[in-house]
Design an enzyme around this catalytic site. Structure first.
Site, short mmCIF file in Angstrom:
data_model
loop_
_atom_site.label_atom_id
_atom_site.label_comp_id
_atom_site.label_asym_id
_atom_site.label_seq_id
_atom_site.Cartn_x
_atom_site.Cartn_y
_atom_site.Cartn_z
N ASP A 23 -33.39 14.89 8.17
CA ASP A 23 -32.36 13.31 6.68
C ASP A 23 -30.35 14.02 7.47
O ASP A 23 -30.38 15.51 8.11
CB ASP A 23 -32.13 14.29 5.72
CG ASP A 23 -32.50 15.97 6.11
OD1 ASP A 23 -32.66 16.62 6.33
OD2 ASP A 23 -31.88 15.91 4.97
N GLU A 24 -29.55 13.13 6.69
CA GLU A 24 -28.35 13.84 7.16
C GLU A 24 -27.96 14.54 8.59
O GLU A 24 -27.68 15.61 8.49
CB GLU A 24 -28.08 15.21 6.02
CG GLU A 24 -28.79 13.69 4.53
CD GLU A 24 -28.23 15.28 3.68
OE1 GLU A 24 -27.89 14.53 2.11
OE2 GLU A 24 -28.58 15.82 3.39
N HIS A 54 -28.64 20.02 9.30
CA HIS A 54 -29.14 20.75 9.19
C HIS A 54 -29.65 22.25 10.12
O HIS A 54 -30.23 22.91 9.88
CB HIS A 54 -30.00 20.75 8.18
CG HIS A 54 -29.64 19.68 7.11
ND1 HIS A 54 -28.96 20.13 6.00
CD2 HIS A 54 -29.84 18.41 6.67
CE1 HIS A 54 -28.30 19.25 5.17
NE2 HIS A 54 -29.03 18.27 5.32
N ARG A 76 -31.02 27.68 0.77
CA ARG A 76 -29.83 27.80 -0.08
C ARG A 76 -30.50 29.43 -1.02
O ARG A 76 -29.08 29.31 -0.98
CB ARG A 76 -29.97 26.74 -0.67
CG ARG A 76 -28.49 25.61 0.45
CD ARG A 76 -30.02 24.41 1.23
NE ARG A 76 -29.14 23.57 2.03
CZ ARG A 76 -30.09 22.63 1.61
NH1 ARG A 76 -30.33 22.27 0.84
NH2 ARG A 76 -28.74 21.57 2.31
N ASP A 133 -32.46 25.80 6.56
CA ASP A 133 -30.97 24.65 7.21
C ASP A 133 -29.77 25.33 7.36
O ASP A 133 -29.24 26.30 8.11
CB ASP A 133 -31.27 25.10 5.34
CG ASP A 133 -30.78 23.15 5.08
OD1 ASP A 133 -29.59 23.05 5.70
OD2 ASP A 133 -31.26 22.41 4.32
N ASP A 193 -33.58 18.72 -8.92
CA ASP A 193 -32.72 19.74 -9.44
C ASP A 193 -31.30 19.27 -9.93
O ASP A 193 -30.60 19.51 -10.34
CB ASP A 193 -31.87 20.03 -7.61
CG ASP A 193 -31.67 19.13 -6.48
OD1 ASP A 193 -32.56 17.79 -6.52
OD2 ASP A 193 -30.63 19.50 -5.53
N THR A 224 -32.03 23.87 -3.46
CA THR A 224 -32.18 25.47 -4.89
C THR A 224 -30.37 25.83 -4.25
O THR A 224 -29.94 27.04 -4.64
CB THR A 224 -32.75 26.71 -4.21
OG1 THR A 224 -32.68 26.35 -2.59
CG2 THR A 224 -34.31 26.28 -4.89
N GLU A 225 -28.77 24.90 -4.26
CA GLU A 225 -28.17 25.00 -3.87
C GLU A 225 -27.37 25.63 -5.07
O GLU A 225 -27.10 27.14 -5.19
CB GLU A 225 -26.96 23.62 -3.96
CG GLU A 225 -27.01 23.23 -2.59
CD GLU A 225 -28.57 22.10 -2.73
OE1 GLU A 225 -29.44 22.26 -3.01
OE2 GLU A 225 -27.80 21.78 -1.35
N TYR A 232 -36.42 14.74 -7.67
CA TYR A 232 -35.61 15.30 -7.26
C TYR A 232 -34.93 16.13 -8.85
O TYR A 232 -34.55 16.02 -9.27
CB TYR A 232 -33.80 14.73 -6.58
CG TYR A 232 -33.77 14.57 -5.10
CD1 TYR A 232 -35.04 13.91 -4.82
CD2 TYR A 232 -33.03 15.30 -4.70
CE1 TYR A 232 -35.52 13.90 -3.49
CE2 TYR A 232 -33.43 14.75 -3.32
CZ TYR A 232 -34.36 14.38 -2.72
OH TYR A 232 -34.10 14.19 -1.15
N TRP A 269 -37.05 9.48 0.67
CA TRP A 269 -36.15 10.04 -0.26
C TRP A 269 -34.68 9.78 -0.38
O TRP A 269 -34.43 9.28 -2.06
CB TRP A 269 -35.80 11.58 -0.15
CG TRP A 269 -34.46 11.32 0.79
CD1 TRP A 269 -34.93 11.67 2.29
CD2 TRP A 269 -33.06 11.93 0.93
NE1 TRP A 269 -33.44 11.81 3.36
CE2 TRP A 269 -32.15 11.93 2.45
CE3 TRP A 269 -32.23 12.43 -0.06
CZ2 TRP A 269 -31.58 12.41 2.09
CZ3 TRP A 269 -31.18 12.51 -0.39
CH2 TRP A 269 -30.27 12.39 1.47
#
Ligand code: ACM
Ligand code: ZN
Length: 503
Positions: free
Chosen positions: A300-301, A241, A135, A164, A394, A443-444, A392, A367
């Site tokens: 993930d996701e 991702h 990111r 990603d 962030d 790190t968005e 987390y 997570w």
């Protein structure tokens, strides 16, 4: 245990290393790195050489655990005895914490070390940090500074999130488009999308953003880490991702459409096509060029929307006798794990890899809370605990959000990080499967290294202590000791968040 008196450590104090293990030179280098700012130079190192009075002496004792050490400071000498070089390295970090912070102003001839007897070793084998460089990109020097931070906290795993939707950051010789195309996004979303739709109300900076590491640079980082007894775990996200990879090679996706490297955040439907064998040839070709014993494949996701409409993915389901699209992820993960195992490597993934059924050797990084980790540990899989609720970094560190730089959301103060019990809900047998804990830094909203430090410190210290001494903790005592550590942060030029110290 404090003892009466002090040892006067000076620029002329020699270091004697009674061992022929070449890695003890790394330990001596680490001591030099600590003392360089103090004395303007390192100490004279005698290697190999038996211990002496008026010296800093290192000795290895194979009857101790490799990461255990004993540190004895008397008025006469400093003796460090460790099971292996990594234990000696941790002793050096403790020595650094014993130095008066004024010493780091430099220009002194001697410093006083308080006499102590310390016996120490980490309870958990895995004490990690994940850094998302997709990111936002962090240079090799910044990655090294991050490894310095891990070393200071006696942490030993650097999980490097290299790919990603928003960027592919690792040079792969076989697939040059990954970095030529996939490492650069055309522009980046400014701030947050109020509607979550990423529609025309969004604003963009209209500036290309990119960066990647050459394989030469990766080797440099891995070597830098090894000298600090830190293992690097590279992460190549699969099968979700994946937009940066699909933008580089459209045939990796279900539709073959040409995409752009993603410019906004969140979960993306556009994932690797797991119906085509060419996708597996690709990921195997990539993994052939990725070093490390442990390879993190993300997992993930990963939405199944594209797979549901893809003739190749549907054919795969039929051929494999799968009844739900979600099972395709389990198929894909197991296929990649077989490949890694055939090459002597181990797979680690986010807890979603459990949903497709994993082999007993895959390591699971929990997570979405600790539930996945608990489930995995009960069935005997190695587990790393990194739940959003505690790990987390962030997330905001205070609820006074208006006065903070933009962050992902949530509130995770230092005290809450410290509360993590990585063994909760597990009997003693299952507890043995918990390798350790990890802090995650996505790190968005972390555009530069100064901001990364601000988010990491001091919360990283809490994660480190959970991993070092999960059963022997007291928050007030931790806060008391943090007072000194934060002075050390300042002396080393690190940026840290002030909230826990405002009283
Ligand atoms: C994750 O935070 N998506 C692992
Ligand atoms: Zn497909």
């Amino acid at each position: 245990t404090p003892v009466e008196g002090v040892f006067r450590l000076g620029a002329s104090t020699p270091v004697c290393i009674e061992s022929s293990d070449e890695r003890m030179r790394w330990v001596a280098d680490a001591l030099d790195e600590v003392l360089q700012p103090v004395f303007g130079r390192g100490l004279e190192c005698r290697f190999p050489q038996a211990g002496e009075p008026h010296a800093v002496n290192f000795l290895l004792d194979a009857s101790m655990a490799p990461d255990a050490y004993r540190l004895m400071v008397t008025t006469e000498r400093v003796d460090i005895c460790a099971g292996a070089p990594e234990g000696a390295f941790y002793a050096v970090q403790t020595l650094r914490q014993l130095l008066p912070v004024e010493a780091f102003d430099g220009g002194v001839r001697t410093v006083e070390l308080p006499a102590v007897e310390i016996e120490d070793r980490p309870a958990m084998a895995y004490r990690g940090l994940m850094l998302d460089v997709a990111r936002h990109f962090f240079t090799v020097d910044e990655v090294k500074r991050t490894l310095d931070l891990l070393a200071l906290h006696k942490m030993n795993v650097f999980h490097w999130h290299l790919t990603d939707d928003q960027g592919w950051r690792l040079e792969i010789h076989k697939y040059p488009e990954l970095t030529r195309v996939g490492s650069v996004r055309r522009r980046t979303l400014i701030g947050k999308d109020p509607g979550g739709e990423y529609d025309e109300t969004c604003r963009y900076d209209e500036r290309p953003y990119g960066g990647f590491y050459t394989q030469e640079e990766v080797r440099e980082v891995v070597d830098y880490a090894a000298r600090r007894f830190i293992t690097v775990i590279p992460e190549i996200e699969f099968p979700g991702h994946a937009v940066a990879a699909l933008a580089s090679y459209p045939w990796l996706g279900c539709t073959g459409e040409q995409y752009e490297v993603r410019q906004t955040w969140d979960i993306d439907d556009r994932v690797f096509c797991v119906g085509r064998d060419s996708t597996f040839d690709f990921i195997e070709g990539v993994l052939d060029e990725v070093i490390g014993l442990y390879i993190h494949i993300g997992g993930d996701e990963c939405p199944t929307k594209m797979w549901e409409q893809c003739p190749h993915c549907r054919a795969r389901m039929r051929a494999e006798g799968l009844t739900a699209p979600r099972q395709l992820q389990g198929y894909a993960t197991k296929r990649v794990e077989r490949f890694l195992q055939a090459h002597g490597r181990r797979l680690i993934g986010w807890d979603e890899i459990l949903d497709g059924g994993v082999s007993p050797t895959a390591a699971v990084m929990s997570w979405r809370g600790t539930e996945g980790g608990i489930r995995a540990a009960r069935q005997g899989n190695p587990v790393v605990m990194a739940p959003t609720t505690h790990c987390y970094l962030d997330y905001y560190q205070t609820d006074d959000v208006a006065n903070e730089p933009l962050a992902w959301g949530g509130c995770l103060p230092l005290s809450k990080v410290y509360e993590l019990d990585p063994y909760e809900g597990l009997d003693s047998l299952a507890q043995r499967c918990v390798l350790g804990v990890q802090a995650n830094l996505w790190t968005e909203y972390i555009p530069d290294f100064a901001q990364a430090q601000y988010m990491l410190l001091p919360r990283l210290a809490a994660v480190a202590e959970v991993g070092w001494a999960p059963r022997r903790r007291n928050y007030d005592d931790f806060l008391r000791r943090m007072e000194h550590l934060r002075l050390l942060y300042g002396a080393c030029g690190y940026r840290y968040a002030p909230h826990p110290f405002a009283h």
